[in-house]
Design a protein around this motif. Structure first.
Motif, PDB file in Angstrom:
ATOM      1  N   VAL A   1       0.773  -1.004   0.067  1.00 24.50           N
ATOM      2  CA  VAL A   1      -0.013   0.049   0.016  1.00 24.50           C
ATOM      3  C   VAL A   1       0.805   1.177  -0.097  1.00 24.50           C
ATOM      4  N   VAL A   2       1.956   1.266   1.041  1.00 24.52           N
ATOM      5  CA  VAL A   2       2.708   2.454   0.938  1.00 24.52           C
ATOM      6  C   VAL A   2       3.581   2.626  -0.389  1.00 24.52           C
ATOM      7  N   ALA A   3       3.936   1.704  -0.660  1.00 20.69           N
ATOM      8  CA  ALA A   3       5.035   1.674  -2.086  1.00 20.69           C
ATOM      9  C   ALA A   3       4.000   2.148  -3.178  1.00 20.69           C
ATOM     10  N   ALA A   4       2.805   1.551  -3.369  1.00 18.80           N
ATOM     11  CA  ALA A   4       1.774   1.897  -4.336  1.00 18.80           C
ATOM     12  C   ALA A   4       1.748   3.222  -4.257  1.00 18.80           C
ATOM     13  N   LEU A   5       1.278   3.776  -3.012  1.00 19.81           N
ATOM     14  CA  LEU A   5       0.923   5.367  -2.869  1.00 19.81           C
ATOM     15  C   LEU A   5       1.984   6.314  -3.186  1.00 19.81           C
TER      16      LEU A   5
ATOM     17  N   ALA B   1      -8.460   9.237  -1.115  1.00 17.68           N
ATOM     18  CA  ALA B   1      -9.298   8.283  -0.372  1.00 17.68           C
ATOM     19  C   ALA B   1      -8.207   7.135   0.372  1.00 17.68           C
ATOM     20  N   MET B   2      -7.188   6.750  -0.369  1.00 24.04           N
ATOM     21  CA  MET B   2      -6.436   5.639   0.011  1.00 24.04           C
ATOM     22  C   MET B   2      -5.809   6.063   1.535  1.00 24.04           C
ATOM     23  N   VAL B   3      -5.477   7.449   1.639  1.00 23.85           N
ATOM     24  CA  VAL B   3      -4.990   7.703   3.015  1.00 23.85           C
ATOM     25  C   VAL B   3      -6.008   7.834   4.109  1.00 23.85           C
ATOM     26  N   GLY B   4      -7.244   8.368   3.701  1.00 25.07           N
ATOM     27  CA  GLY B   4      -8.458   8.452   4.345  1.00 25.07           C
ATOM     28  C   GLY B   4      -8.811   7.432   4.737  1.00 25.07           C
ATOM     29  N   LYS B   5      -8.781   6.118   4.085  1.00 28.17           N
ATOM     30  CA  LYS B   5      -9.255   4.844   4.587  1.00 28.17           C
ATOM     31  C   LYS B   5      -8.449   4.191   5.490  1.00 28.17           C
ATOM     32  N   TYR B   6      -7.028   4.442   5.231  1.00 31.97           N
ATOM     33  CA  TYR B   6      -6.086   3.500   5.918  1.00 31.97           C
ATOM     34  C   TYR B   6      -5.503   4.231   7.080  1.00 31.97           C
ATOM     35  N   THR B   7      -5.834   5.362   7.630  1.00 37.17           N
ATOM     36  CA  THR B   7      -5.428   5.887   8.680  1.00 37.17           C
ATOM     37  C   THR B   7      -6.271   6.551   9.732  1.00 37.17           C
ATOM     38  N   ALA B   8      -6.081   6.329  10.993  1.00 39.22           N
ATOM     39  CA  ALA B   8      -6.909   6.976  12.313  1.00 39.22           C
ATOM     40  C   ALA B   8      -6.783   8.480  12.223  1.00 39.22           C
ATOM     41  N   ASP B   9      -7.817   8.861  12.944  1.00 41.72           N
ATOM     42  CA  ASP B   9      -7.939  10.307  12.734  1.00 41.72           C
ATOM     43  C   ASP B   9      -6.885  11.232  13.644  1.00 41.72           C
ATOM     44  N   GLN B  10      -6.362  10.436  14.764  1.00 50.83           N
ATOM     45  CA  GLN B  10      -5.588  11.393  15.619  1.00 50.83           C
ATOM     46  C   GLN B  10      -4.102  11.425  14.930  1.00 50.83           C
ATOM     47  N   TRP B  11      -3.911  10.793  13.734  1.00 49.39           N
ATOM     48  CA  TRP B  11      -2.507  10.987  13.116  1.00 49.39           C
ATOM     49  C   TRP B  11      -2.672  11.138  11.784  1.00 49.39           C
TER      50      TRP B  11
ATOM     51  N   ILE C   1       1.132   2.711 -13.479  1.00 47.71           N
ATOM     52  CA  ILE C   1       0.867   1.322 -13.910  1.00 47.71           C
ATOM     53  C   ILE C   1       1.501   0.463 -12.768  1.00 47.71           C
ATOM     54  N   LEU C   2       2.612   0.581 -12.513  1.00 49.57           N
ATOM     55  CA  LEU C   2       3.524  -0.117 -11.588  1.00 49.57           C
ATOM     56  C   LEU C   2       2.750   0.001 -10.065  1.00 49.57           C
ATOM     57  N   GLY C   3       2.461   1.060  -9.873  1.00 49.14           N
ATOM     58  CA  GLY C   3       1.721   1.419  -8.633  1.00 49.14           C
ATOM     59  C   GLY C   3       0.371   0.529  -8.525  1.00 49.14           C
ATOM     60  N   ALA C   4      -0.280   0.644  -9.433  1.00 46.80           N
ATOM     61  CA  ALA C   4      -1.530  -0.038  -9.369  1.00 46.80           C
ATOM     62  C   ALA C   4      -1.496  -1.522  -9.605  1.00 46.80           C
TER      63      ALA C   4
END
Length: 396
Positions: free
Chosen positions: A205-209, A318-328, A375-378
């Motif tokens: 996820v991190v590498a793709a982002l 959306a990727m960041v919003g979905k995978y991170t908690a609000d406090q950080w 394309i590599l990221g996907a």
């Protein structure tokens, strides 16, 4: 307690202002060159410090948003960017221009890590929809910047193209101060992550982002900066009027706005991977085709480019919003935008250099090749599983 929709509305307006302010110079530079006695390729790089500040400043502003107050940071955003836009309209030398644009970028750096995190924390379960709508506002800022700047520069002079929006932004900032108060959202139903992957796949996820953000942000910034000049050179059979070129540019960006809204809805219905992959393969062939296109064909191809670019921005947020908690979350967005906008800052000088050595034919081919990274990221992005929503808790 703040009304969520009131906060979201102001954050959306801030997104409009943020992109509008950063792209006034890209449209105005066409008529500013003779005033400063400099050609396009020599004057455009004066925007580079501002775009670097736009990215580099996001690390500090994201940290302050989480550790201090997102609301207070947004007050600083509104008032600071308003005053700095006015300052650009008052400059007398290229050095003053570079400094003033740097300050615009510094205040503009507040919005994306802080404003986006604030918007996500006040959103309901339809995160994709809210991210998509927020993206529409940003895209309308891009479109309006080209449209209004072209008209203002032709009718009132380029200085008023900076001064008038600066005054309006200060007024909006004062209204925001009155309507929105500091509030901690940790513990609300939107505070937890809404998607997950296996622990072993999180590196993907991190590498793709990161790979996608570098390629998409650099291309996004290059195209939005270059588009007014590209149209001025390639649409000569249609028009040479700055105001009319601004209208055409704005109309092209409207398609990007509609795409962001559509992509936001798709993100709520399907996995990120299912939306991510089709978008990733679109830009390379479209940019390559645009390299030799002119007039109506160029407009049609550019619409496709803008739709793919802005759709990808929605996926990234959306990727960041979905995978991170609000406090950080603000800090997570700050890293995302630091990487993206720092890479994008280099694109301004790169566009100027490529344009000087090979025109827009070379420029568009280079960015076509860069988009292969998307394309590599996907391909790297793993399958997604839905995370269960946490129980709502009262705000602190």
């Amino acid at each position: 307690m703040n009304r969520p929709q009131t906060v979201i509305n102001y954050v959306n307006i801030a997104h409009f202002i943020d992109h509008y302010a950063m792209l006034i110079f890209a449209a105005a530079v066409i008529v500013m060159g003779p005033v400063f006695g400099m050609p396009y390729g020599d004057l455009l790089p004066y925007a580079t410090p501002g775009f670097i500040a736009f990215g580099a400043g996001s690390l500090a502003t994201g940290w302050l948003g989480d550790r201090w107050s997102r609301r207070h940071m947004m007050v600083i955003f509104f008032l600071g960017i308003g005053v700095s836009m006015i300052a650009v309209g008052l400059v007398q030398t290229p050095l003053q221009l570079g400094i003033a644009l740097f300050v615009v970028g510094l205040f503009a750096a507040i919005y994306h890590p802080v404003g986006t995190a604030m918007m996500v924390s006040y959103s309901d379960k339809n995160l994709g929809r809210e991210v998509g709508i927020n993206g529409v506002w940003g895209n309308l800022g891009v479109a309006s910047s080209a449209l209004v700047t072209g008209a203002a520069a032709q009718l009132l002079g380029w200085r008023w193209a900076f001064i008038l929006p600066g005054l309006m932004t200060i007024i909006v900032g004062l209204a925001f101060m009155h309507a929105v108060h500091h509030e901690v959202r940790t513990g609300h139903k939107t505070a937890g992550v809404t998607a997950r992957v296996s622990r072993n796949a999180m590196w993907r996820v991190v590498a793709a982002l990161m790979v996608t953000v570098i390629a998409s942000s650099t291309t996004f910034n290059a195209i939005t900066v270059a588009l007014p000049k590209l149209f001025a050179e390639r649409l000569t059979d249609i028009t040479t009027s700055p105001a009319t070129l601004g209208v055409i540019t704005a109309c092209v960006y409207v398609f990007g706005a509609l795409t962001q809204y559509t992509i936001g809805g798709l993100i709520d219905r399907f996995s990120l991977r299912a939306v991510f992959f089709p978008l990733s393969i679109a830009l390379t062939p479209l940019l390559y085709l645009a390299a030799e296109s002119q007039n109506v064909a160029l407009i049609v191809i550019t619409i496709g480019i803008v739709m793919a670019m802005f759709g990808q921005v929605t996926v990234n947020d959306a990727m960041v919003g979905k995978y991170t908690a609000d406090q950080w979350r603000a800090r997570a967005y700050s890293v995302r935008y630091f990487v993206g906008f720092t890479a994008a800052g280099a694109s301004v000088g790169l566009v100027a250099w490529l344009h000087e050595h090979g025109g827009f034919a070379l420029t568009l081919r280079v960015f076509s090749a860069l988009c292969l990274l998307m394309i590599l990221g996907a391909a790297l992005f793993p399958p997604e599983q839905r995370a269960s929503a946490p129980a709502p808790q009262p705000a602190e």
